[in-house]
Design a protein around this motif. Structure first.
Motif, PDB file in Angstrom:
ATOM      1  N   ILE A 191       9.228  15.526  -6.945  1.00 17.63           N
ATOM      2  CA  ILE A 191       9.597  14.811  -5.723  1.00 17.63           C
ATOM      3  C   ILE A 191      10.275  13.481  -6.025  1.00 17.63           C
ATOM      4  N   LYS A 192      11.039  12.994  -5.036  1.00 19.38           N
ATOM      5  CA  LYS A 192      11.661  11.673  -5.096  1.00 19.38           C
ATOM      6  C   LYS A 192      11.252  10.918  -3.829  1.00 19.38           C
ATOM      7  N   ILE A 193      10.954   9.633  -3.992  1.00 22.53           N
ATOM      8  CA  ILE A 193      10.441   8.842  -2.874  1.00 22.53           C
ATOM      9  C   ILE A 193      11.167   7.503  -2.792  1.00 22.53           C
TER      10      ILE A 193
ATOM     11  N   ALA B  16       0.829  -1.200   0.000  1.00 27.22           N
ATOM     12  CA  ALA B  16       0.000   0.000   0.000  1.00 27.22           C
ATOM     13  C   ALA B  16       0.865   1.252   0.000  1.00 27.22           C
ATOM     14  N   LEU B  17       1.925   1.235   0.798  1.00 24.47           N
ATOM     15  CA  LEU B  17       2.836   2.387   0.832  1.00 24.47           C
ATOM     16  C   LEU B  17       3.557   2.549  -0.498  1.00 24.47           C
ATOM     17  N   GLN B  18       3.964   1.434  -1.088  1.00 26.35           N
ATOM     18  CA  GLN B  18       4.648   1.497  -2.379  1.00 26.35           C
ATOM     19  C   GLN B  18       3.704   2.000  -3.468  1.00 26.35           C
ATOM     20  N   ASP B  19       2.459   1.508  -3.442  1.00 21.12           N
ATOM     21  CA  ASP B  19       1.466   1.966  -4.421  1.00 21.12           C
ATOM     22  C   ASP B  19       1.224   3.468  -4.289  1.00 21.12           C
ATOM     23  N   ALA B  20       1.126   3.932  -3.041  1.00 24.07           N
ATOM     24  CA  ALA B  20       0.909   5.366  -2.817  1.00 24.07           C
ATOM     25  C   ALA B  20       2.061   6.173  -3.397  1.00 24.07           C
ATOM     26  N   GLY B  21       3.277   5.689  -3.183  1.00 22.74           N
ATOM     27  CA  GLY B  21       4.444   6.375  -3.728  1.00 22.74           C
ATOM     28  C   GLY B  21       4.437   6.407  -5.242  1.00 22.74           C
ATOM     29  N   GLU B  22       4.092   5.281  -5.846  1.00 22.66           N
ATOM     30  CA  GLU B  22       4.055   5.205  -7.306  1.00 22.66           C
ATOM     31  C   GLU B  22       3.019   6.174  -7.872  1.00 22.66           C
ATOM     32  N   GLU B  23       1.894   6.335  -7.187  1.00 25.02           N
ATOM     33  CA  GLU B  23       0.845   7.242  -7.656  1.00 25.02           C
ATOM     34  C   GLU B  23       1.228   8.707  -7.456  1.00 25.02           C
ATOM     35  N   LEU B  24       2.060   8.972  -6.457  1.00 25.22           N
ATOM     36  CA  LEU B  24       2.479  10.352  -6.194  1.00 25.22           C
ATOM     37  C   LEU B  24       3.532  10.843  -7.186  1.00 25.22           C
ATOM     38  N   LEU B  25       4.365   9.922  -7.690  1.00 19.44           N
ATOM     39  CA  LEU B  25       5.455  10.338  -8.584  1.00 19.44           C
ATOM     40  C   LEU B  25       4.976  11.118  -9.816  1.00 19.44           C
ATOM     41  N   PRO B  26       3.980  10.617 -10.559  1.00 20.31           N
ATOM     42  CA  PRO B  26       3.507  11.407 -11.708  1.00 20.31           C
ATOM     43  C   PRO B  26       2.672  12.619 -11.288  1.00 20.31           C
ATOM     44  N   GLU B  27       2.071  12.540 -10.122  1.00 16.29           N
ATOM     45  CA  GLU B  27       1.250  13.655  -9.640  1.00 16.29           C
ATOM     46  C   GLU B  27       2.116  14.867  -9.280  1.00 16.29           C
ATOM     47  N   ILE B  28       3.285  14.607  -8.649  1.00 14.98           N
ATOM     48  CA  ILE B  28       4.188  15.691  -8.242  1.00 14.98           C
ATOM     49  C   ILE B  28       5.565  15.392  -8.840  1.00 14.98           C
TER      50      ILE B  28
END
Length: 239
Positions: A133-135, A118-130
């Motif tokens: 940023i780097k996660i 779930a945390l990895q999925d959230a990170g993957e979804e945030l990358l194209p959104e912002i």
């Protein structure tokens, strides 16, 4: 720089030193008869605070709740859904980004598969959104196991066993109530079960009797050093 103890002026000054933040995720989850329910949170937060004493690094307040499926039937476990967990991480990252953060190290003390994904999925979804940023998303367990092979005696130690008992004995010995018992549960392959405690009676996966505070310090030092290395790599990373 521990965010929960900073003033807004100190936070603003800190942004002149770094734009990297460490976000510790944990859980409220059984850890046998001998370890506190916040074991995962304690471990992750301690690593962040120690890393921040070595390099410029913001450390966010810990998220105490996680998605705990295998221990959901054990007394004291308070679980949230993976959807809630994802939403929490995304909202926290978005808000920290508005405050000036660009690099995010997400360390979870809870290593459940659904929780980690779930945390990895959230990170993957945030990358194209912002895009700026780097996660990084890592677990305490994978770092402790990978780096601590010469320290850990118990093969397959995973939960409330040698590793975690040693860690809490080192940082919070007053919270360790005895030693617990060696246990290696066995779930039916491929079958989803309702009463998970039937297959995992005592909530231990490993051998806490082999734990020592000295091992805990060595393991923590290894994890802290790996986080420091990860921060430096992430800050220089170009995708």
């Amino acid at each position: 720089m521990i965010i929960e103890t900073m003033t807004m002026v100190e936070f603003e000054e800190g942004l002149k030193r770094t734009r990297t933040v460490f976000v510790p995720f944990g859980s409220v989850e059984e850890h046998g008869s001998h370890l506190p329910l916040s074991t995962d949170t304690i471990q992750a937060y301690e690593v962040g605070k120690k890393a921040a004493s070595m390099i410029p690094l913001f450390v966010a307040p810990p998220i105490h709740y996680g998605s705990c499926r295998s221990t959901s039937c054990h007394p004291g476990t308070i679980s949230i859904t993976t959807a809630t967990l994802k939403a929490l991480m995304k909202d926290i990252v978005r808000s920290l980004h508005i405050q000036g953060m660009k690099n995010f190290v997400i360390l979870t003390g809870h290593a459940g598969g659904a929780h980690r994904m779930a945390l990895q999925d959230a990170g993957e979804e945030l990358l194209p959104e912002i895009p700026e940023i780097k996660i990084a998303v890592v677990t305490e367990y994978e770092l402790a196991c990978k780096e601590g092979k010469g320290i850990i005696e118990t093969e397959g130690d995973a939960h409330a066993g040698e590793i975690e008992t040693s860690r809490i004995m080192h940082t919070h010995p007053h919270l360790v109530k005895g030693m617990g018992e060696r246990e290696f549960p066995s779930f039916p392959t491929g079958i989803l079960v309702r009463n998970k405690r039937k297959y995992w009676q005592n909530g231990v996966w490993g051998d806490p009797t082999k734990a020592t505070a000295k091992k805990g310090k060595s393991l923590e030092d290894l994890v802290v050093n790996k986080i420091v290395e990860l921060v430096k790599v992430l800050e220089q990373f170009k995708d």
